[in-house]
Design a protein around this motif. Sequence first.
Motif, PDB file in Angstrom:
ATOM      1  N   ILE A   1       0.846  -1.204   0.000  1.00  0.00           N
ATOM      2  CA  ILE A   1       0.000   0.000   0.000  1.00  0.00           C
ATOM      3  C   ILE A   1       0.877   1.248   0.000  1.00  0.00           C
ATOM      4  O   ILE A   1       0.596   2.214  -0.712  1.00  0.00           O
ATOM      5  CB  ILE A   1      -0.962  -0.017   1.203  1.00  0.00           C
ATOM      6  N   ALA A   2       1.949   1.229   0.782  1.00  0.00           N
ATOM      7  CA  ALA A   2       2.873   2.371   0.808  1.00  0.00           C
ATOM      8  C   ALA A   2       3.498   2.571  -0.571  1.00  0.00           C
ATOM      9  O   ALA A   2       3.619   3.708  -1.051  1.00  0.00           O
ATOM     10  CB  ALA A   2       3.949   2.156   1.868  1.00  0.00           C
ATOM     11  N   ALA A   3       3.876   1.488  -1.238  1.00  0.00           N
ATOM     12  CA  ALA A   3       4.446   1.591  -2.582  1.00  0.00           C
ATOM     13  C   ALA A   3       3.420   2.153  -3.564  1.00  0.00           C
ATOM     14  O   ALA A   3       3.751   3.000  -4.409  1.00  0.00           O
ATOM     15  CB  ALA A   3       4.946   0.225  -3.047  1.00  0.00           C
ATOM     16  N   LEU A   4       2.168   1.714  -3.450  1.00  0.00           N
ATOM     17  CA  LEU A   4       1.103   2.251  -4.306  1.00  0.00           C
ATOM     18  C   LEU A   4       0.923   3.743  -4.067  1.00  0.00           C
ATOM     19  O   LEU A   4       0.777   4.522  -5.017  1.00  0.00           O
ATOM     20  CB  LEU A   4      -0.220   1.539  -4.022  1.00  0.00           C
ATOM     21  N   SER A   5       0.927   4.157  -2.808  1.00  0.00           N
ATOM     22  CA  SER A   5       0.729   5.577  -2.512  1.00  0.00           C
ATOM     23  C   SER A   5       1.904   6.405  -3.036  1.00  0.00           C
ATOM     24  O   SER A   5       1.705   7.527  -3.506  1.00  0.00           O
ATOM     25  CB  SER A   5       0.504   5.806  -1.021  1.00  0.00           C
ATOM     26  N   THR A   6       3.116   5.843  -3.004  1.00  0.00           N
ATOM     27  CA  THR A   6       4.270   6.548  -3.557  1.00  0.00           C
ATOM     28  C   THR A   6       4.142   6.667  -5.075  1.00  0.00           C
ATOM     29  O   THR A   6       4.440   7.719  -5.654  1.00  0.00           O
ATOM     30  CB  THR A   6       5.572   5.812  -3.177  1.00  0.00           C
ATOM     31  N   GLU A   7       3.674   5.601  -5.710  1.00  0.00           N
ATOM     32  CA  GLU A   7       3.453   5.643  -7.158  1.00  0.00           C
ATOM     33  C   GLU A   7       2.356   6.652  -7.498  1.00  0.00           C
ATOM     34  O   GLU A   7       2.455   7.396  -8.483  1.00  0.00           O
ATOM     35  CB  GLU A   7       3.090   4.251  -7.665  1.00  0.00           C
ATOM     36  N   MET A   8       1.301   6.701  -6.689  1.00  0.00           N
ATOM     37  CA  MET A   8       0.225   7.666  -6.909  1.00  0.00           C
ATOM     38  C   MET A   8       0.749   9.086  -6.795  1.00  0.00           C
ATOM     39  O   MET A   8       0.366   9.962  -7.580  1.00  0.00           O
ATOM     40  CB  MET A   8      -0.907   7.428  -5.903  1.00  0.00           C
ATOM     41  N   LEU A   9       1.618   9.320  -5.824  1.00  0.00           N
ATOM     42  CA  LEU A   9       2.210  10.650  -5.664  1.00  0.00           C
ATOM     43  C   LEU A   9       2.997  11.027  -6.914  1.00  0.00           C
ATOM     44  O   LEU A   9       2.900  12.161  -7.403  1.00  0.00           O
ATOM     45  CB  LEU A   9       3.107  10.690  -4.421  1.00  0.00           C
ATOM     46  N   GLY A  10       3.744  10.084  -7.457  1.00  0.00           N
ATOM     47  CA  GLY A  10       4.484  10.348  -8.693  1.00  0.00           C
ATOM     48  C   GLY A  10       3.560  10.727  -9.839  1.00  0.00           C
ATOM     49  O   GLY A  10       3.852  11.651 -10.613  1.00  0.00           O
ATOM     50  N   LYS A  11       2.430  10.042  -9.952  1.00  0.00           N
ATOM     51  CA  LYS A  11       1.459  10.356 -11.006  1.00  0.00           C
ATOM     52  C   LYS A  11       0.851  11.739 -10.789  1.00  0.00           C
ATOM     53  O   LYS A  11       0.631  12.487 -11.742  1.00  0.00           O
ATOM     54  CB  LYS A  11       0.356   9.299 -11.082  1.00  0.00           C
ATOM     55  N   ALA A  12       0.604  12.094  -9.549  1.00  0.00           N
ATOM     56  CA  ALA A  12       0.060  13.425  -9.253  1.00  0.00           C
ATOM     57  C   ALA A  12       1.093  14.500  -9.580  1.00  0.00           C
ATOM     58  O   ALA A  12       0.745  15.560 -10.119  1.00  0.00           O
ATOM     59  CB  ALA A  12      -0.368  13.513  -7.792  1.00  0.00           C
ATOM     60  N   GLN A  13       2.355  14.235  -9.279  1.00  0.00           N
ATOM     61  CA  GLN A  13       3.408  15.209  -9.556  1.00  0.00           C
ATOM     62  C   GLN A  13       3.579  15.453 -11.050  1.00  0.00           C
ATOM     63  O   GLN A  13       3.920  16.557 -11.459  1.00  0.00           O
ATOM     64  CB  GLN A  13       4.733  14.746  -8.938  1.00  0.00           C
ATOM     65  N   THR A  14       3.332  14.436 -11.859  1.00  0.00           N
ATOM     66  CA  THR A  14       3.449  14.585 -13.314  1.00  0.00           C
ATOM     67  C   THR A  14       2.093  14.842 -13.978  1.00  0.00           C
ATOM     68  O   THR A  14       1.986  14.815 -15.197  1.00  0.00           O
ATOM     69  CB  THR A  14       4.106  13.331 -13.938  1.00  0.00           C
ATOM     70  N   GLN A  15       1.077  15.058 -13.158  1.00  0.00           N
ATOM     71  CA  GLN A  15      -0.281  15.376 -13.603  1.00  0.00           C
ATOM     72  C   GLN A  15      -0.849  14.303 -14.537  1.00  0.00           C
ATOM     73  O   GLN A  15      -1.564  14.596 -15.483  1.00  0.00           O
ATOM     74  CB  GLN A  15      -0.335  16.751 -14.255  1.00  0.00           C
ATOM     75  N   GLU A  16      -0.552  13.060 -14.234  1.00  0.00           N
ATOM     76  CA  GLU A  16      -1.119  11.928 -14.973  1.00  0.00           C
ATOM     77  C   GLU A  16      -2.378  11.479 -14.233  1.00  0.00           C
ATOM     78  O   GLU A  16      -2.396  10.473 -13.539  1.00  0.00           O
ATOM     79  CB  GLU A  16      -0.096  10.796 -15.063  1.00  0.00           C
ATOM     80  N   TRP A  17      -3.442  12.253 -14.394  1.00  0.00           N
ATOM     81  CA  TRP A  17      -4.644  12.088 -13.584  1.00  0.00           C
ATOM     82  C   TRP A  17      -5.348  10.767 -13.864  1.00  0.00           C
ATOM     83  O   TRP A  17      -5.857  10.136 -12.940  1.00  0.00           O
ATOM     84  CB  TRP A  17      -5.578  13.280 -13.778  1.00  0.00           C
ATOM     85  N   ASP A  18      -5.409  10.342 -15.113  1.00  0.00           N
ATOM     86  CA  ASP A  18      -6.074   9.069 -15.427  1.00  0.00           C
ATOM     87  C   ASP A  18      -5.351   7.901 -14.764  1.00  0.00           C
ATOM     88  O   ASP A  18      -5.986   7.005 -14.200  1.00  0.00           O
ATOM     89  CB  ASP A  18      -6.155   8.842 -16.936  1.00  0.00           C
ATOM     90  N   ALA A  19      -4.017   7.911 -14.838  1.00  0.00           N
ATOM     91  CA  ALA A  19      -3.231   6.853 -14.195  1.00  0.00           C
ATOM     92  C   ALA A  19      -3.406   6.905 -12.679  1.00  0.00           C
ATOM     93  O   ALA A  19      -3.473   5.864 -12.013  1.00  0.00           O
ATOM     94  CB  ALA A  19      -1.758   6.975 -14.573  1.00  0.00           C
ATOM     95  N   LEU A  20      -3.505   8.113 -12.147  1.00  0.00           N
ATOM     96  CA  LEU A  20      -3.716   8.274 -10.708  1.00  0.00           C
ATOM     97  C   LEU A  20      -5.044   7.665 -10.285  1.00  0.00           C
ATOM     98  O   LEU A  20      -5.125   6.962  -9.272  1.00  0.00           O
ATOM     99  CB  LEU A  20      -3.663   9.753 -10.324  1.00  0.00           C
TER     100      LEU A  20
END
Length: 111
Positions: free
Chosen positions: A15-34
């Motif tokens: 879950i922590a790894a998923l949340s870190t990946e989600m943060l990366g998607k938010a930082q690059t504004q990849e909203w669909d992937a997020l």
Amino acid sequence: MAPLHTPLIRHYQAIAALSTEMLGKAQTQEWDALVELGQQYRDAVEHLKTLAPLDDDQKNARRELLTLILDNDAHIRQLMSPEMDRLSHLLGAFKRQRNVLQAYYSGTRPR
């Protein structure tokens, strides 16, 4: 001392790894992937209910993971805020336009 790599701790790590990946998607504004990762995140959190409880040593390990997860969540929300404001503005404009069109067309109907 009980092993710290129990299925539950490994699940929190995932879950922590998923949340870190989600943060990366938010930082690059990849909203669909997020959004897609968000569904995986919700499913993983829901799965926690089916796993055995932790002992005290494992709770300390979980605490560190929860801190990371909550920090990532706060950063994601901060990054999403401008996008959510933009979408809210667009939806408001759309509703106003729809209301104007409805008022116009309801006033021009034959009687």
